[in-house]
Scaffold this motif. Structure first.
Motif, PDB file in Angstrom:
ATOM      1  N   LEU A   1      48.838 -22.937 -12.633  1.00 47.83           N
ATOM      2  CA  LEU A   1      49.161 -22.806 -13.779  1.00 47.83           C
ATOM      3  C   LEU A   1      48.294 -22.064 -14.794  1.00 47.83           C
ATOM      4  CD1 LEU A   1      51.791 -23.800 -15.178  1.00 47.83           C
ATOM      5  CD2 LEU A   1      50.765 -25.882 -15.985  1.00 47.83           C
TER       6      LEU A   1
ATOM      7  N   ASP B   1      48.107 -18.590 -14.022  1.00 48.70           N
ATOM      8  CA  ASP B   1      49.189 -17.621 -14.358  1.00 48.70           C
ATOM      9  C   ASP B   1      48.939 -17.495 -16.037  1.00 48.70           C
ATOM     10  OD1 ASP B   1      49.932 -18.036 -11.904  1.00 48.70           O
ATOM     11  OD2 ASP B   1      51.406 -19.504 -12.354  1.00 48.70           O
TER      12      ASP B   1
ATOM     13  N   TYR C   1      61.456 -29.215 -14.705  1.00 52.37           N
ATOM     14  CA  TYR C   1      62.082 -29.061 -13.521  1.00 52.37           C
ATOM     15  C   TYR C   1      62.330 -30.655 -12.911  1.00 52.37           C
ATOM     16  CZ  TYR C   1      61.213 -24.021 -13.285  1.00 52.37           C
ATOM     17  OH  TYR C   1      61.387 -22.786 -13.626  1.00 52.37           O
TER      18      TYR C   1
ATOM     19  N   TYR D   1      61.858 -22.545 -21.970  1.00 54.79           N
ATOM     20  CA  TYR D   1      61.037 -23.670 -22.352  1.00 54.79           C
ATOM     21  C   TYR D   1      59.401 -23.731 -22.093  1.00 54.79           C
ATOM     22  CZ  TYR D   1      59.192 -23.928 -17.420  1.00 54.79           C
ATOM     23  OH  TYR D   1      58.780 -23.630 -16.253  1.00 54.79           O
TER      24      TYR D   1
ATOM     25  N   ARG E   1      58.234 -19.787 -21.964  1.00 52.80           N
ATOM     26  CA  ARG E   1      58.769 -18.753 -20.975  1.00 52.80           C
ATOM     27  C   ARG E   1      60.099 -18.313 -21.236  1.00 52.80           C
ATOM     28  NH1 ARG E   1      58.387 -18.221 -15.427  1.00 52.80           N
ATOM     29  NH2 ARG E   1      58.428 -16.172 -16.166  1.00 52.80           N
TER      30      ARG E   1
ATOM     31  N   HIS F   1      64.617 -18.954 -10.711  1.00 57.16           N
ATOM     32  CA  HIS F   1      63.859 -18.476  -9.491  1.00 57.16           C
ATOM     33  C   HIS F   1      64.352 -18.249  -8.276  1.00 57.16           C
ATOM     34  CE1 HIS F   1      59.725 -19.775 -11.367  1.00 57.16           C
ATOM     35  NE2 HIS F   1      60.403 -20.591 -11.943  1.00 57.16           N
TER      36      HIS F   1
HETATM   37  C1  DHB Z   1      55.122 -20.865 -14.399  1.00 57.02           C
HETATM   38  C2  DHB Z   1      55.806 -20.443 -13.862  1.00 57.02           C
HETATM   39  C3  DHB Z   1      57.180 -20.901 -13.926  1.00 57.02           C
HETATM   40  O1  DHB Z   1      58.341 -20.323 -13.420  1.00 57.02           O
HETATM   41  C4  DHB Z   1      57.580 -21.795 -14.592  1.00 57.02           C
HETATM   42  O2  DHB Z   1      58.633 -22.215 -14.769  1.00 57.02           O
HETATM   43  C5  DHB Z   1      56.347 -22.354 -15.334  1.00 57.02           C
HETATM   44  C6  DHB Z   1      55.055 -21.978 -14.981  1.00 57.02           C
HETATM   45  C7  DHB Z   1      53.685 -20.281 -14.022  1.00 57.02           C
HETATM   46  O3  DHB Z   1      53.519 -19.081 -13.462  1.00 57.02           O
HETATM   47  O4  DHB Z   1      52.639 -21.009 -14.057  1.00 57.02           O
END
Ligand code: DHB
Ligand code: FE
Length: 266
Positions: free
Chosen positions: A54, A57, A145, A179, A200, A205
């Motif tokens: 995370l 990202d 999730y 979310y 996001r 996915h």
């Molecule tokens: C990240 C990716 C996702 O699809 C998500 O739902 C939450 C976080 C990420 O890349 O950190």
């Protein structure tokens, strides 16, 4: 003997880290704060929470790596479906479901059921591909999730499907909603320190696998969602923005998405 590629990657990383410390005149206190964040991320992580990923990202690393990889792939195969980052919520351990199954096991009242369908095809020949697996996952309308949320059934909004002899897949799900990524750990802290929001855009996915073709990990994004232009983890690509349209004469869903997936031959 050291692996030459590993040595190349690590030496360059060290060089850039040193340059960065020099450039900003990093103080000992600032450095310790960074170390504490890394430790905090490790303490928060388990098989349900990948805080390290995370953090990377939020810093845009996974998206950049995807962009670099995808550029290479694009040279090889003209019109294959674009890739996008995996994110931290993938799970391996679930069975293949029959075509047409509904992956929304406890559909919340505010969710919009949708019918998802399309073909998996060869990007070169446009031939439909039988026996492709499509693994999909999305969060519920509360932004969680299934593995993050004790109130959702195991494997809710997650499914694996196989294409039939016409290359077709189909399932029912819910329309995705925007979310916030988890905000209570170091990744959230990083966002706050940078004056950035955690949201996001609405996404689903997908991982698509067929023998003889390059695997695709990607996400598709609802064209009506906010945050398409400022995804907190930088994953949106124009070609992955999709349009949910009305579906008539169906008991379960009033909206549908027809989405074909193009695979690059190996
Ligand atoms: C990240 C990716 C996702 O699809 C998500 O739902 C939450 C976080 C990420 O890349 O950190
Ligand atoms: Fe996600």
């Amino acid at each position: 003997k050291a692996n030459p590629r590993v040595k190349e990657v690590l030496s360059s990383l060290i060089r850039h880290l040193h340059d960065w410390a020099r450039e900003v005149d990093l103080t000992a206190d600032e450095w310790m704060e960074g170390v504490n964040m890394i430790n905090w991320s490790g303490q928060m992580s388990d098989e349900k929470r990948n805080e390290g990923q995370l953090m990377c990202d939020v810093l845009g690393i996974e998206s950049l790596v995807d962009e670099i990889t995808y550029k290479k792939a694009a040279e090889a195969a003209d019109v294959a479906t674009a890739s996008a980052i995996l994110g931290p919520f993938f799970r391996h351990d679930h069975p293949t479901l029959p075509k047409g199954a509904n992956i929304s096991h406890d559909t919340p009242a505010d969710a919009e059921p949708v019918y998802m369908h399309g073909k998996v095809m060869c990007a070169k020949t446009k031939k439909p591909l039988k026996g492709a697996t499509i693994d999909v996952w999305e969060c519920s309308t509360n932004g969680y999730y299934e593995q993050q949320d004790p109130n959702q059934k195991d494997l809710n909004l997650r499914g694996k499907f196989e294409t039939d002899e016409n290359g077709e897949y189909a399932y029912y799900a819910i329309r995705p909603t925007p979310y916030p990524i988890p905000y209570d750990g170091p990744a959230g802290k990083l966002l706050q320190l940078l004056d950035r929001h955690p949201y996001r855009p609405a996404h689903i996915h997908l991982i698509v696998l067929v023998e003889g073709y390059k695997p695709i990990t990607t996400q598709i994004f609802d064209k009506d969602s906010p945050y398409l232009d400022d995804d907190s983890v930088f994953a949106v690509k124009d070609s992955l923005v999709v349009d949910f349209v009305p579906l008539e004469g169906d008991k379960t869903a009033k909206k549908q998405l027809k989405y074909d997936i193009m695979m690059a031959p190996l």
